[in-house]
Design a protein around this motif. Structure first.
Motif, PDB file in Angstrom:
ATOM      1  N   ARG A   1       0.813  -1.558  -0.058  1.00 34.41           N
ATOM      2  CA  ARG A   1      -0.159  -0.388  -0.009  1.00 34.41           C
ATOM      3  C   ARG A   1       0.507   1.457  -0.068  1.00 34.41           C
ATOM      4  O   ARG A   1       0.561   2.197  -0.819  1.00 34.41           O
ATOM      5  CB  ARG A   1      -1.173   0.312   1.464  1.00 34.41           C
ATOM      6  N   ALA A   2       2.018   0.936   0.787  1.00 37.93           N
ATOM      7  CA  ALA A   2       3.180   2.536   0.542  1.00 37.93           C
ATOM      8  C   ALA A   2       3.103   2.436  -0.657  1.00 37.93           C
ATOM      9  O   ALA A   2       3.804   3.686  -0.817  1.00 37.93           O
ATOM     10  CB  ALA A   2       3.872   1.876   1.721  1.00 37.93           C
ATOM     11  N   LYS A   3       3.965   1.416  -1.382  1.00 37.92           N
ATOM     12  CA  LYS A   3       4.438   1.694  -2.459  1.00 37.92           C
ATOM     13  C   LYS A   3       3.409   2.310  -3.403  1.00 37.92           C
ATOM     14  O   LYS A   3       3.716   3.160  -4.374  1.00 37.92           O
ATOM     15  CB  LYS A   3       4.985   0.236  -3.078  1.00 37.92           C
ATOM     16  N   GLY A   4       2.535   1.676  -3.632  1.00 38.51           N
ATOM     17  CA  GLY A   4       1.284   2.160  -4.456  1.00 38.51           C
ATOM     18  C   GLY A   4       1.114   3.422  -4.408  1.00 38.51           C
ATOM     19  O   GLY A   4       0.576   4.256  -5.229  1.00 38.51           O
ATOM     20  N   GLU A   5       0.510   3.985  -3.153  1.00 40.56           N
ATOM     21  CA  GLU A   5       0.281   4.998  -2.747  1.00 40.56           C
ATOM     22  C   GLU A   5       1.676   5.936  -3.106  1.00 40.56           C
ATOM     23  O   GLU A   5       1.096   7.939  -4.054  1.00 40.56           O
ATOM     24  CB  GLU A   5       0.012   5.670  -1.422  1.00 40.56           C
ATOM     25  N   ARG A   6       2.739   5.711  -3.102  1.00 39.43           N
ATOM     26  CA  ARG A   6       3.636   6.270  -2.974  1.00 39.43           C
ATOM     27  C   ARG A   6       3.889   6.609  -4.464  1.00 39.43           C
ATOM     28  O   ARG A   6       3.618   7.431  -5.739  1.00 39.43           O
ATOM     29  CB  ARG A   6       5.596   5.621  -3.417  1.00 39.43           C
TER      30      ARG A   6
ATOM     31  N   GLY B   1      -8.769  -2.032   2.526  1.00 36.24           N
ATOM     32  CA  GLY B   1      -7.719  -0.612   3.439  1.00 36.24           C
ATOM     33  C   GLY B   1      -8.605  -0.708   5.041  1.00 36.24           C
ATOM     34  O   GLY B   1      -8.722   0.606   5.495  1.00 36.24           O
ATOM     35  N   THR B   2      -8.824  -1.457   5.567  1.00 40.11           N
ATOM     36  CA  THR B   2     -10.055  -1.165   6.611  1.00 40.11           C
ATOM     37  C   THR B   2     -11.523  -0.720   6.438  1.00 40.11           C
ATOM     38  O   THR B   2     -11.709   0.089   7.160  1.00 40.11           O
ATOM     39  CB  THR B   2      -8.881  -1.689   8.087  1.00 40.11           C
ATOM     40  N   GLY B   3     -11.629  -0.311   5.479  1.00 39.22           N
ATOM     41  CA  GLY B   3     -12.935   0.449   5.207  1.00 39.22           C
ATOM     42  C   GLY B   3     -12.571   2.060   5.225  1.00 39.22           C
ATOM     43  O   GLY B   3     -13.548   2.639   5.186  1.00 39.22           O
ATOM     44  N   GLN B   4     -11.540   2.244   4.904  1.00 31.57           N
ATOM     45  CA  GLN B   4     -10.636   3.474   5.813  1.00 31.57           C
ATOM     46  C   GLN B   4     -10.202   4.308   4.290  1.00 31.57           C
ATOM     47  O   GLN B   4      -9.910   5.227   4.146  1.00 31.57           O
ATOM     48  CB  GLN B   4      -9.844   3.724   6.545  1.00 31.57           C
ATOM     49  N   PHE B   5     -11.832   4.167   3.378  1.00 33.17           N
ATOM     50  CA  PHE B   5     -11.582   4.572   2.606  1.00 33.17           C
ATOM     51  C   PHE B   5     -12.509   5.983   2.122  1.00 33.17           C
ATOM     52  O   PHE B   5     -14.368   5.243   2.501  1.00 33.17           O
ATOM     53  CB  PHE B   5     -11.805   3.798   0.660  1.00 33.17           C
TER      54      PHE B   5
ATOM     55  N   PHE C   1      -4.118   8.889   3.917  1.00 28.73           N
ATOM     56  CA  PHE C   1      -3.625   8.690   2.718  1.00 28.73           C
ATOM     57  C   PHE C   1      -2.330   9.069   3.113  1.00 28.73           C
ATOM     58  O   PHE C   1      -2.321  10.361   3.035  1.00 28.73           O
ATOM     59  CB  PHE C   1      -4.409   9.587   1.445  1.00 28.73           C
ATOM     60  N   PRO C   2      -1.438   9.157   3.642  1.00 27.51           N
ATOM     61  CA  PRO C   2      -0.778   9.448   4.289  1.00 27.51           C
ATOM     62  C   PRO C   2       0.564  10.719   3.447  1.00 27.51           C
ATOM     63  O   PRO C   2       1.063  11.547   3.518  1.00 27.51           O
ATOM     64  CB  PRO C   2       0.510   8.948   5.089  1.00 27.51           C
ATOM     65  N   LEU C   3      -0.125   9.960   1.648  1.00 31.22           N
ATOM     66  CA  LEU C   3       1.614  10.199   0.884  1.00 31.22           C
ATOM     67  C   LEU C   3      -0.073  11.224   0.323  1.00 31.22           C
ATOM     68  O   LEU C   3       0.067  12.441  -0.414  1.00 31.22           O
ATOM     69  CB  LEU C   3       1.698   9.166   0.068  1.00 31.22           C
ATOM     70  N   ALA C   4      -0.893  10.070  -1.012  1.00 33.03           N
ATOM     71  CA  ALA C   4      -1.818  10.772  -1.859  1.00 33.03           C
ATOM     72  C   ALA C   4      -2.206  12.053  -1.690  1.00 33.03           C
ATOM     73  O   ALA C   4      -2.762  12.532  -3.044  1.00 33.03           O
ATOM     74  CB  ALA C   4      -2.307  10.105  -2.815  1.00 33.03           C
ATOM     75  N   TYR C   5      -2.505  12.362  -0.660  1.00 33.57           N
ATOM     76  CA  TYR C   5      -3.815  13.197   0.067  1.00 33.57           C
ATOM     77  C   TYR C   5      -3.120  14.361   0.820  1.00 33.57           C
ATOM     78  O   TYR C   5      -3.662  14.777   1.619  1.00 33.57           O
ATOM     79  CB  TYR C   5      -5.350  13.006   0.636  1.00 33.57           C
ATOM     80  N   SER C   6      -1.466  14.228   1.431  1.00 30.00           N
ATOM     81  CA  SER C   6      -1.617  14.908   2.174  1.00 30.00           C
ATOM     82  C   SER C   6       0.072  16.243   1.580  1.00 30.00           C
ATOM     83  O   SER C   6      -0.504  16.728   0.869  1.00 30.00           O
ATOM     84  CB  SER C   6      -0.185  13.377   3.438  1.00 30.00           C
TER      85      SER C   6
END
Length: 507
Positions: free
Chosen positions: A97-102, A296-300, A159-164
């Motif tokens: 998930r981290a690499k995908g969001e990066r 994503g544990t429903g956290q979308f 979204f610590p990367l894509a929305y931050s």
């Protein structure tokens, strides 16, 4: 390397005495880094720097801004494993998930770089004069889009990367020519600082003015409030809760000079499933949606929290199958104990409402900060009469509503608050009967998905990620895709200007 300090332009600063740490939800311990909250002095310094930088940055040619955005993408990739490891420690999310969001973050930056390389995105128009026109001569008029000014961006928790820090709001604002001050999210302040360092390096390498970007730490709401109230801030970007977004909107509206707040907030993303779809492929739909509910544990923000069907024997079988498949998936870690606590509280509140039946809930013991999924069902009549069932439960939680007929289903859609998405699962034989459902959904959502899942937001020009309030604060704009640049600009006209004084693209 994470220092725990604020970036005030290109300088690290820690003048305050209030400190905090981020939390590893998977290990259930504090992370090692200590962050210093920005003081009022540092906030003002960051805004003043941005204000000064805007005078130069607004006129930086598109080709140079594109170079800056591409350099940010390169510097983010240069952070390599350090970024991935800090991201994972602060979010509990896996490496994939981290690499995908990066990758998504880098792609967004590169997409805006490609957009602003020339001036076509400004939607320039030219109306030539007719000075001989009677009785009133027609002037020469030329219209373009110009940046609003210094922009505050609030990092998103999920979204610590894509929305931050370098996410879509920041990328689009910088692309438009607006300096950005990020109010870093306290749950992933280390990730935010690393990304901030990449932006600062890119700014220095490409000759951008100091103050084009700052990153401020804060564990509470005070720093954000001061930023929104500051008279030299001209726009705000926010992704988060309805409560948080609404508070920022109210603050911005009360200023002597009100400013726009582009907030993407709550959504339960209704999914309409026709009887034919259930009869023909109910098991497949149940399998697909069990995975979507748990993703994503429903956290979308696009998690399918509400499914609407027509009551019947096959529908009841489908609901049982969906519930069993959903809760058969092992629980996953949520982003923070506070998010888990809210999930438990809101889930219990909705589940306790009269008429709602919990069909399946993960009953085995779960690790700390992990979220058990739940599927419940309720009649259309009971759902209509109780707005508490309409609220978003942020996590792997979904309610299936059994409507008595299509009229009741449409009444439910019409009574929902604004949503980011709506989904229709239907067969070809349903096509002639879907127009009323489509019209009702179109009035309540920003995007309709057909025979798919709402989770997953493609980054492209045709994407609309927004919707009627409270899904977003202004449904005329998207928060995803290159069209999101329009949030940070305003139309501006030149009348009867000498050609030599006009921007190159309007000459």
């Amino acid at each position: 390397m994470v220092s725990g300090k604020n970036y005030i332009g290109n300088q690290l600063s820690a003048k305050g005495t209030t400190t905090y740490q981020t939390f590893n939800p998977k290990l259930n311990i504090n992370n090692q880094y200590v962050f210093t909250e920005a003081t009022s002095e540092e906030i003002d310094e960051a805004v003043q720097l941005a204000h000064q930088a805007f005078k130069e940055f607004r006129n930086v040619p598109g080709e140079k801004r594109a170079e800056f955005l591409n350099a940010i993408a390169d510097e983010i990739m240069a952070l390599d494993n350090e970024l991935i490891e800090v991201y994972m420690s602060e979010s509990g999310l896996p490496e994939g998930r981290a690499k995908g969001e990066r990758g998504r973050t880098v792609f967004q930056l590169q997409s805006f770089a490609a957009l602003v390389k020339d001036e076509n995105w400004r939607e320039n128009t030219i109306d030539l004069p007719n000075y001989e026109r009677a009785p009133i001569p027609k002037p020469d008029l030329r219209k373009t889009l110009i940046p609003l000014g210094s922009t505050v961006v609030f990092g998103a928790s999920n979204f610590p990367l894509a929305y931050s820090t370098a996410g879509g709001d920041t990328a689009s604002a910088l692309a438009a020519g607006c300096p950005v001050i990020v109010k870093s999210h306290p749950m992933h302040a280390g990730t935010g600082e690393l990304i901030a360092s990449a932006i600062v390096k890119a700014a220095e390498k490409t000759g951008m003015p100091n103050g084009v970007f700052s990153n401020l730490n804060s564990s509470g709401i005070e720093v954000g409030e001061q930023l929104v109230k500051h008279p030299q801030v001209k726009a705000v970007g926010f992704t988060g809760s309805i409560r948080g977004g609404r508070a920022l909107m109210d603050l911005a509206a009360k200023r002597s000079e009100p400013i726009p707040v582009f907030a993407e907030m709550g959504s339960i993303n209704p999914v309409i499933i026709t009887s034919n779809a259930i009869a023909n492929r109910g098991e497949s739909i149940a399998d697909t949606y069990a995975k979507s509910i748990n993703l994503g544990t429903g956290q979308f923000c696009t998690n399918p929290g509400l499914l609407l069907t027509i009551d019947g024997a096959e529908t009841n079988t489908f609901i049982q199958d969906l519930a069993q498949k959903t809760t058969a998936i092992d629980p996953q870690c949520m982003l923070h104990p506070n998010i888990k606590s809210n999930y438990t509280r809101l889930g219990s509140e909705v589940s306790s409402q009269n008429g709602l039946e919990v069909i399946s809930k993960y009953e085995a013991a779960v690790e700390e900060n992990f979220a058990p999924s739940q599927v419940s069902t309720v009649s259309g009549k009971d759902f209509l009469s109780n707005p508490k069932m309409h609220q978003e439960v942020f996590g792997p939680f979904s309610v299936v509503v059994r409507c008595k007929d299509e009229a009741e289903l449409i009444e439910i859609i019409d009574g929902l608050e604004g949503q980011l998405t709506g989904t229709i699962l239907a067969e070809k034989e349903d096509y002639n009967n879907l127009s009323n459902i489509i019209d009702s959904l179109q009035n309540r959502v920003g995007r309709i998905i057909f025979n798919g899942v709402p989770t997953g937001v493609e980054v492209c020009e045709s994407m609309t990620h927004g919707g009627p309030y409270p899904a977003s604060s202004d449904s005329r704009f998207t928060a995803v895709g290159i069209g999101s640049i329009r949030r940070w600009v305003r139309p501006f006209s030149y009348q009867d200007f000498p050609k030599e004084l006009l921007p190159q693209s309007l000459q």
